[in-house]
Write a protein that holds these residues in place. Structure first.
Motif, PDB file in Angstrom:
ATOM      1  N   ILE A  88     -50.140   2.510 -23.817  1.00  0.00           N
ATOM      2  CA  ILE A  88     -50.807   1.699 -22.800  1.00  0.00           C
ATOM      3  C   ILE A  88     -50.255   0.283 -22.869  1.00  0.00           C
ATOM      4  CG2 ILE A  88     -52.921   3.069 -22.756  1.00  0.00           C
ATOM      5  CD1 ILE A  88     -54.221   0.967 -24.573  1.00  0.00           C
ATOM      6  N   SER A  89     -50.331  -0.432 -21.753  1.00  0.00           N
ATOM      7  CA  SER A  89     -49.864  -1.814 -21.719  1.00  0.00           C
ATOM      8  C   SER A  89     -50.480  -2.511 -20.516  1.00  0.00           C
ATOM      9  CB  SER A  89     -48.336  -1.874 -21.616  1.00  0.00           C
ATOM     10  OG  SER A  89     -47.901  -1.378 -20.354  1.00  0.00           O
ATOM     11  N   GLN A  90     -50.476  -3.820 -20.561  1.00  0.00           N
ATOM     12  CA  GLN A  90     -50.999  -4.585 -19.431  1.00  0.00           C
ATOM     13  C   GLN A  90     -50.185  -4.339 -18.166  1.00  0.00           C
ATOM     14  OE1 GLN A  90     -51.523  -8.742 -20.438  1.00  0.00           O
ATOM     15  NE2 GLN A  90     -52.415  -8.245 -22.431  1.00  0.00           N
ATOM     16  N   SER A  91     -48.876  -4.233 -18.301  1.00  0.00           N
ATOM     17  CA  SER A  91     -48.041  -4.010 -17.114  1.00  0.00           C
ATOM     18  C   SER A  91     -48.324  -2.640 -16.507  1.00  0.00           C
ATOM     19  CB  SER A  91     -46.559  -4.148 -17.463  1.00  0.00           C
ATOM     20  OG  SER A  91     -46.178  -3.201 -18.441  1.00  0.00           O
ATOM     21  N   ASP A  92     -48.546  -1.623 -17.365  1.00  0.00           N
ATOM     22  CA  ASP A  92     -48.885  -0.300 -16.846  1.00  0.00           C
ATOM     23  C   ASP A  92     -50.240  -0.331 -16.151  1.00  0.00           C
ATOM     24  OD1 ASP A  92     -48.451   2.720 -16.732  1.00  0.00           O
ATOM     25  OD2 ASP A  92     -50.353   2.623 -17.828  1.00  0.00           O
ATOM     26  N   LEU A  93     -51.210  -1.027 -16.745  1.00  0.00           N
ATOM     27  CA  LEU A  93     -52.532  -1.129 -16.123  1.00  0.00           C
ATOM     28  C   LEU A  93     -52.425  -1.771 -14.743  1.00  0.00           C
ATOM     29  CD1 LEU A  93     -55.606  -0.985 -16.028  1.00  0.00           C
ATOM     30  CD2 LEU A  93     -55.672  -3.077 -17.404  1.00  0.00           C
ATOM     31  N   ARG A  94     -51.650  -2.833 -14.618  1.00  0.00           N
ATOM     32  CA  ARG A  94     -51.492  -3.485 -13.311  1.00  0.00           C
ATOM     33  C   ARG A  94     -50.843  -2.529 -12.310  1.00  0.00           C
ATOM     34  NH1 ARG A  94     -52.763  -8.774 -13.523  1.00  0.00           N
ATOM     35  NH2 ARG A  94     -52.760  -9.797 -15.563  1.00  0.00           N
ATOM     36  N   ASP A  95     -49.877  -1.757 -12.777  1.00  0.00           N
ATOM     37  CA  ASP A  95     -49.213  -0.777 -11.916  1.00  0.00           C
ATOM     38  C   ASP A  95     -50.199   0.297 -11.469  1.00  0.00           C
ATOM     39  OD1 ASP A  95     -46.962   0.313 -10.598  1.00  0.00           O
ATOM     40  OD2 ASP A  95     -46.613   1.687 -12.256  1.00  0.00           O
ATOM     41  N   GLY A 103     -62.124  -5.819 -12.138  1.00  0.00           N
ATOM     42  CA  GLY A 103     -62.264  -4.883 -13.257  1.00  0.00           C
ATOM     43  C   GLY A 103     -61.023  -4.857 -14.124  1.00  0.00           C
ATOM     44  N   MET A 104     -59.860  -4.862 -13.486  1.00  0.00           N
ATOM     45  CA  MET A 104     -58.603  -4.881 -14.223  1.00  0.00           C
ATOM     46  C   MET A 104     -58.481  -6.137 -15.069  1.00  0.00           C
ATOM     47  SD  MET A 104     -54.735  -5.145 -12.668  1.00  0.00           S
ATOM     48  CE  MET A 104     -55.102  -6.824 -12.112  1.00  0.00           C
ATOM     49  N   GLU A 105     -58.783  -7.277 -14.488  1.00  0.00           N
ATOM     50  CA  GLU A 105     -58.679  -8.534 -15.232  1.00  0.00           C
ATOM     51  C   GLU A 105     -59.676  -8.576 -16.385  1.00  0.00           C
ATOM     52  OE1 GLU A 105     -56.311 -10.505 -14.958  1.00  0.00           O
ATOM     53  OE2 GLU A 105     -55.470 -10.012 -13.000  1.00  0.00           O
ATOM     54  N   HIS A 106     -60.838  -7.958 -16.207  1.00  0.00           N
ATOM     55  CA  HIS A 106     -61.835  -7.894 -17.289  1.00  0.00           C
ATOM     56  C   HIS A 106     -61.300  -7.066 -18.447  1.00  0.00           C
ATOM     57  CE1 HIS A 106     -65.790  -7.832 -19.185  1.00  0.00           C
ATOM     58  NE2 HIS A 106     -65.655  -6.522 -19.321  1.00  0.00           N
ATOM     59  N   ILE A 107     -60.657  -5.964 -18.144  1.00  0.00           N
ATOM     60  CA  ILE A 107     -60.074  -5.124 -19.193  1.00  0.00           C
ATOM     61  C   ILE A 107     -58.990  -5.895 -19.945  1.00  0.00           C
ATOM     62  CG2 ILE A 107     -58.661  -3.066 -19.610  1.00  0.00           C
ATOM     63  CD1 ILE A 107     -60.166  -1.744 -17.248  1.00  0.00           C
ATOM     64  N   ILE A 108     -58.129  -6.572 -19.224  1.00  0.00           N
ATOM     65  CA  ILE A 108     -57.052  -7.336 -19.864  1.00  0.00           C
ATOM     66  C   ILE A 108     -57.613  -8.475 -20.726  1.00  0.00           C
ATOM     67  CG2 ILE A 108     -55.119  -8.906 -19.389  1.00  0.00           C
ATOM     68  CD1 ILE A 108     -54.427  -7.107 -16.999  1.00  0.00           C
ATOM     69  N   SER A 109     -58.674  -9.127 -20.240  1.00  0.00           N
ATOM     70  CA  SER A 109     -59.240 -10.262 -20.969  1.00  0.00           C
ATOM     71  C   SER A 109     -59.901  -9.843 -22.275  1.00  0.00           C
ATOM     72  CB  SER A 109     -60.275 -10.978 -20.086  1.00  0.00           C
ATOM     73  OG  SER A 109     -61.459 -10.202 -19.930  1.00  0.00           O
ATOM     74  N   GLY A 150     -58.487  -8.429 -24.642  1.00  0.00           N
ATOM     75  CA  GLY A 150     -57.512  -8.601 -25.707  1.00  0.00           C
ATOM     76  C   GLY A 150     -57.142  -7.308 -26.417  1.00  0.00           C
ATOM     77  N   LYS A 151     -57.645  -6.170 -25.918  1.00  0.00           N
ATOM     78  CA  LYS A 151     -57.398  -4.888 -26.579  1.00  0.00           C
ATOM     79  C   LYS A 151     -56.198  -4.134 -25.998  1.00  0.00           C
ATOM     80  CE  LYS A 151     -62.272  -4.269 -27.812  1.00  0.00           C
ATOM     81  NZ  LYS A 151     -63.477  -3.397 -27.689  1.00  0.00           N
ATOM     82  N   ILE A 152     -55.636  -4.643 -24.917  1.00  0.00           N
ATOM     83  CA  ILE A 152     -54.515  -3.954 -24.275  1.00  0.00           C
ATOM     84  C   ILE A 152     -53.223  -4.711 -24.591  1.00  0.00           C
ATOM     85  CG2 ILE A 152     -53.584  -3.086 -22.119  1.00  0.00           C
ATOM     86  CD1 ILE A 152     -56.304  -1.868 -22.929  1.00  0.00           C
ATOM     87  N   PRO A 153     -52.240  -4.054 -25.186  1.00  0.00           N
ATOM     88  CA  PRO A 153     -50.990  -4.750 -25.535  1.00  0.00           C
ATOM     89  C   PRO A 153     -50.296  -5.317 -24.301  1.00  0.00           C
ATOM     90  CG  PRO A 153     -51.094  -2.572 -26.561  1.00  0.00           C
ATOM     91  CD  PRO A 153     -52.225  -2.626 -25.575  1.00  0.00           C
ATOM     92  N   ALA A 154     -49.628  -6.433 -24.507  1.00  0.00           N
ATOM     93  CA  ALA A 154     -48.896  -7.071 -23.402  1.00  0.00           C
ATOM     94  C   ALA A 154     -47.711  -6.209 -22.986  1.00  0.00           C
ATOM     95  CB  ALA A 154     -48.426  -8.447 -23.827  1.00  0.00           C
TER      96      ALA A 154
END
Length: 228
Positions: free
Chosen positions: A80-87, A216-222, A224-228
């Motif tokens: 998992i990663s922040q870039s994948d989550l945004r995608d 919701g996406m930004e809350h998940i990223i904030s 700090g549990k999702i790798p950059a």
């Protein structure tokens, strides 16, 4: 995929389909964690399927991007990663907004009733979470899926619906990795979305859905549990 993504042992289908659902479920709920090696012998002991069947299943899950093929090393759970989550969120919005417009255009009164019913269950859990019952977060993620699925289930485009279910499953994986509820803003947005959908205001519903999923996406990223 069934509308009840969290059903681990769903009736119907071949042994391979049942095992596929179980492994997908275990990835979404982080029983099988990002980066875990998927050794065929261990999977055979856990899921009771033959090695050849498991290899076929893992190839299917690789096509769904829950699993990655590692060449001669076999298979592993996708990272998992922040870039994948945004995608994933971008694709979710592309599909869900289109399906929502179609559902609003063709949905029946029974569809409206389903939206209201699913929101009632979601609201009940959200009220308890706001009251401090944090043990209900996993149930909330399920009811969140049920509600959002209900809003688009009148869409009469099977390929779109199946693709949306897959993307939502990938999005839920992030929710369950963080296990945190955004609070009253999310609950208020769900209530407004229910009203806009039942009121057949497609433009306003799509605008709200877009801001809701993005928040919701930004809350998940904030978290700090999702790798950059």
């Amino acid at each position: 995929m069934s509308e009840t993504i969290f059903v681990k042992h769903e009736e119907g289908g071949s042994i391979a389909e049942k095992v596929l659902r179980r492994i997908r479920f275990d990835i979404i709920t982080n029983t099988l964690k990002p980066g875990d090696r998927l050794r065929l012998e261990r999977l055979r002991e856990t899921y009771g399927a033959s090695v050849s069947t498991l290899r076929e299943i893992l190839n299917r899950l690789a096509a769904e991007t829950f699993v990655v093929a590692e060449g001669n090393r076999g298979f592993g759970v996708a990272q998992i990663s922040q870039s994948d989550l945004r995608d994933v969120c971008e694709m979710r919005l592309l599909l869900e907004c289109h399906a929502l417009r179609r559902s609003i255009a063709v949905g029946t009164i029974d569809w409206e009733a389903r939206v209201v019913s699913c929101h009632h269950k979601l609201h009940s859990v959200e009220s308890r979470l706001i009251g401090g019952d944090e043990a209900l977060v996993m149930q909330w993620v399920q009811y969140d899926w049920d509600f959002h699925h209900a809003t688009v289930m009148a869409c009469d485009r099977p390929v779109l619906n199946a693709t949306h279910s897959n993307i939502f499953g990938r999005y839920m994986r992030y929710h369950l990795n963080v296990l945190d509820f955004r609070g009253r803003p999310a609950a208020d947005e769900h209530a407004r979305l229910r009203d806009l959908v039942v009121g057949r205001d497609a433009d306003a519903a799509v605008a709200l859905l877009t801001s809701h999923v993005t928040a919701g996406m930004e809350h998940i990223i904030s978290s700090g549990k999702i790798p950059a």
